[in-house]
Scaffold this motif. Structure first.
Motif, short mmCIF file in Angstrom:
data_model
loop_
_atom_site.label_atom_id
_atom_site.label_comp_id
_atom_site.label_asym_id
_atom_site.label_seq_id
_atom_site.Cartn_x
_atom_site.Cartn_y
_atom_site.Cartn_z
N MET A 23 6.61 28.23 27.79
CA MET A 23 7.57 29.01 28.56
C MET A 23 7.67 28.53 30.01
SD MET A 23 6.46 32.72 27.03
CE MET A 23 7.92 33.67 27.42
N ILE A 24 6.70 27.72 30.43
CA ILE A 24 6.72 27.16 31.78
C ILE A 24 6.46 25.65 31.70
CG2 ILE A 24 6.10 29.24 33.05
CD1 ILE A 24 3.19 28.37 32.94
N ALA A 25 6.97 25.02 30.64
CA ALA A 25 6.71 23.61 30.39
C ALA A 25 7.35 22.73 31.45
CB ALA A 25 7.26 23.24 29.00
N SER A 26 6.87 21.49 31.54
CA SER A 26 7.49 20.51 32.43
C SER A 26 8.95 20.35 32.05
CB SER A 26 6.77 19.16 32.34
OG SER A 26 7.50 18.18 33.05
N LEU A 27 9.80 20.19 33.04
CA LEU A 27 11.23 20.08 32.81
C LEU A 27 11.65 18.67 32.42
CD1 LEU A 27 12.36 22.22 35.85
CD2 LEU A 27 12.20 22.94 33.47
N ILE A 131 13.68 28.89 53.62
CA ILE A 131 13.35 29.77 52.50
C ILE A 131 13.28 28.91 51.24
CG2 ILE A 131 14.06 31.84 51.24
CD1 ILE A 131 15.95 32.35 53.74
N CYS A 132 12.08 28.69 50.73
CA CYS A 132 11.86 27.75 49.62
C CYS A 132 11.38 28.53 48.40
CB CYS A 132 10.84 26.69 50.02
SG CYS A 132 11.31 25.77 51.52
N CYS A 133 12.23 28.57 47.38
CA CYS A 133 12.01 29.54 46.30
C CYS A 133 11.86 28.88 44.94
CB CYS A 133 13.16 30.52 46.27
SG CYS A 133 13.19 31.59 47.73
N ALA A 134 10.77 29.20 44.27
CA ALA A 134 10.44 28.62 42.97
C ALA A 134 11.15 29.36 41.83
CB ALA A 134 8.93 28.65 42.75
N LEU A 135 11.14 28.72 40.66
CA LEU A 135 11.72 29.23 39.42
C LEU A 135 13.22 29.51 39.54
CD1 LEU A 135 8.96 31.67 38.07
CD2 LEU A 135 9.14 29.19 37.85
N THR A 140 12.06 29.06 33.86
CA THR A 140 10.96 29.84 33.30
C THR A 140 11.47 30.56 32.06
OG1 THR A 140 9.43 31.70 33.62
CG2 THR A 140 11.47 31.75 34.87
N GLY A 141 10.60 30.70 31.09
CA GLY A 141 10.98 31.39 29.87
C GLY A 141 10.65 32.85 29.86
N PRO A 144 14.92 37.67 32.06
CA PRO A 144 15.78 37.94 33.21
C PRO A 144 15.06 38.40 34.47
CG PRO A 144 16.74 38.85 31.21
CD PRO A 144 15.37 38.40 30.85
N SER A 145 13.89 39.02 34.32
CA SER A 145 13.17 39.48 35.52
C SER A 145 12.72 38.32 36.39
CB SER A 145 11.95 40.32 35.11
OG SER A 145 11.00 39.52 34.41
N HIS A 146 12.60 37.11 35.81
CA HIS A 146 12.10 35.96 36.55
C HIS A 146 13.11 34.80 36.60
CE1 HIS A 146 8.34 38.10 36.37
NE2 HIS A 146 7.70 37.14 36.99
N GLN A 147 14.21 34.90 35.90
CA GLN A 147 15.20 33.82 35.84
C GLN A 147 16.28 34.05 36.90
OE1 GLN A 147 16.20 34.42 31.77
NE2 GLN A 147 14.59 33.07 30.99
N ALA A 148 16.24 33.24 37.95
CA ALA A 148 17.19 33.39 39.06
C ALA A 148 18.47 32.63 38.74
CB ALA A 148 16.57 32.89 40.36
N THR A 149 19.22 33.14 37.79
CA THR A 149 20.41 32.42 37.33
C THR A 149 21.61 32.64 38.24
OG1 THR A 149 21.00 34.28 35.89
CG2 THR A 149 19.66 32.51 34.93
N GLU A 150 21.54 33.59 39.18
CA GLU A 150 22.68 33.89 40.04
C GLU A 150 22.36 33.73 41.52
OE1 GLU A 150 19.89 36.19 39.90
OE2 GLU A 150 21.08 36.96 38.22
#
Length: 341
Positions: A23-27, A131-135, A140-141, A144-150
């Motif tokens: 769910m957090i594999a290398s891209l 402002i440097c933001c991960a994920l 991340t798999g 929606p609580s962790h997927q910053a799609t917007e």
């Protein structure tokens, strides 16, 4: 995986047992070289001769690679706890006093929880906060609580905020000192952990506000950013086997847009112009470029490769990238279908 509105995600068994790490594999593709924590090491190196640089995080320094800076410079690191609004407003105060704060958290937390504070405390005042933001996007798999799609759509609406979406480890290493020298607030999407190395083969040099042509072809132009530049370069090789020549224009800076370079490339009259981004199709790079082209009277055959406007599933990243159309194989399929219709 199946899910309706009222159910928790269910992983479908496809033979091999799914591991949480998937769910957090290398891209990157198998065998692609990686660099561990390029952001943390680049900031640590830069800060050696830049005493005004400080690091701040909201209880996620280990998961944004800022712990490397914190270990080297404990007196210049501030752990603000699970309080993103406090993190942002405190960074504004530090910047007002002449420091250059690099603040980290997950992209969902910075944008959704601290948007007004970024808007009012940092951007309206023009403070020099990075402002440097991960994920970002679908990296991340965990659902929606962790997927910053917007996140790009939200941040594009803030005046005078520069938005950077780096492709790989090399670009992160180059972007850290570049945004430190750049005057004004910056929002940078942050690949973390073991980050693929891709752009070293293209004699690449990051510059704020500049798009760079990585490959040249006569049939298709892909304008890409972030993770999707890596996918686009993979697609180039796959499409070459189909006798389709592809140009890739990497647009690491989403705001301000490099309008001159984009219009120069589109004017070459490709059969198809594509914008590829690891973000919802709403409000991101695709819409920014579509608006630019229409405003300038350019009407090529146009397509977006982006995430759908919906809440995405949880699961293994490779599976999700295929499901939502941002794997290199799905890119190739979409491009061929568009060219043939």
């Amino acid at each position: 995986m199946r899910r309706n509105k009222y159910e928790r995600p269910v992983i479908e068994k496809t033979g091999e047992k799914l591991k949480t790490s998937a769910m957090i594999a290398s891209l990157g593709a198998d065998g692609l070289p990686t660099i561990s924590a390029p952001f943390g090491h680049a900031l640590k190196k830069l800060a050696k001769n830049r005493p005004e640089i400080v690091g701040m995080s909201a209880d996620l320094s280990k998961y944004t690679d800022l712990h490397i800076f914190a270990k080297e410079y404990p007196d210049r690191f501030y752990q603000m706890g699970m309080a993103e609004q406090l993190l942002v407003s405190s960074a504004a105060g530090m910047a007002k006093e002449g420091f250059i704060p690099f603040i980290t958290t997950y992209a969902v937390f910075a944008t959704r929880r601290a948007y007004d504070f970024i808007h009012q405390c940092i951007s309206e005042e023009g403070y020099n906060v990075k402002i440097c933001c991960a994920l970002p996007g679908l990296t991340t798999g965990y659902g929606p609580s962790h997927q910053a799609t917007e996140d790009i759509a939200m941040m594009r609406g803030i005046p005078d905020l520069t938005i950077i979406d780096p492709c790989d480890a090399l670009e992160i290493q180059q972007a850290v000192p570049a945004i430190a020298d750049y005057q004004g607030p910056v929002y940078m999407r942050l690949p973390r952990g073991k980050v693929p190395l891709v752009l070293d083969k293209y004699n690449y040099k990051f510059e704020v506000g500049k798009a760079k042509l990585l490959t040249e072809g006569k049939d298709v132009l892909i304008i890409s950013t972030g993770l999707m530049t890596m996918r686009s370069l993979e697609a180039v090789d796959l499409l070459k086997a189909e006798n389709i020549d592809v140009s890739v224009l990497h647009c690491a800076t989403i705001k301000p847009l490099d309008k001159e370079k984009i219009l120069e490339e589109v004017s070459k009259e490709y059969k198809l112009v594509i914008v590829a981004e690891n973000h919802t199709e709403i409000g991101g790079l695709g819409e920014a470029i579509a608006t630019l082209l229409l405003t300038e009277g350019k009407c090529p055959s146009f397509m977006q490769i982006a995430l759908p406007d919906e809440y995405l599933d949880a699961g293994a990243l490779p599976t999700l990238h295929t499901r939502y159309g941002i794997s290199s194989e799905m890119m190739v399929k979409k491009i061929k279908n568009k060219l043939n219709n």
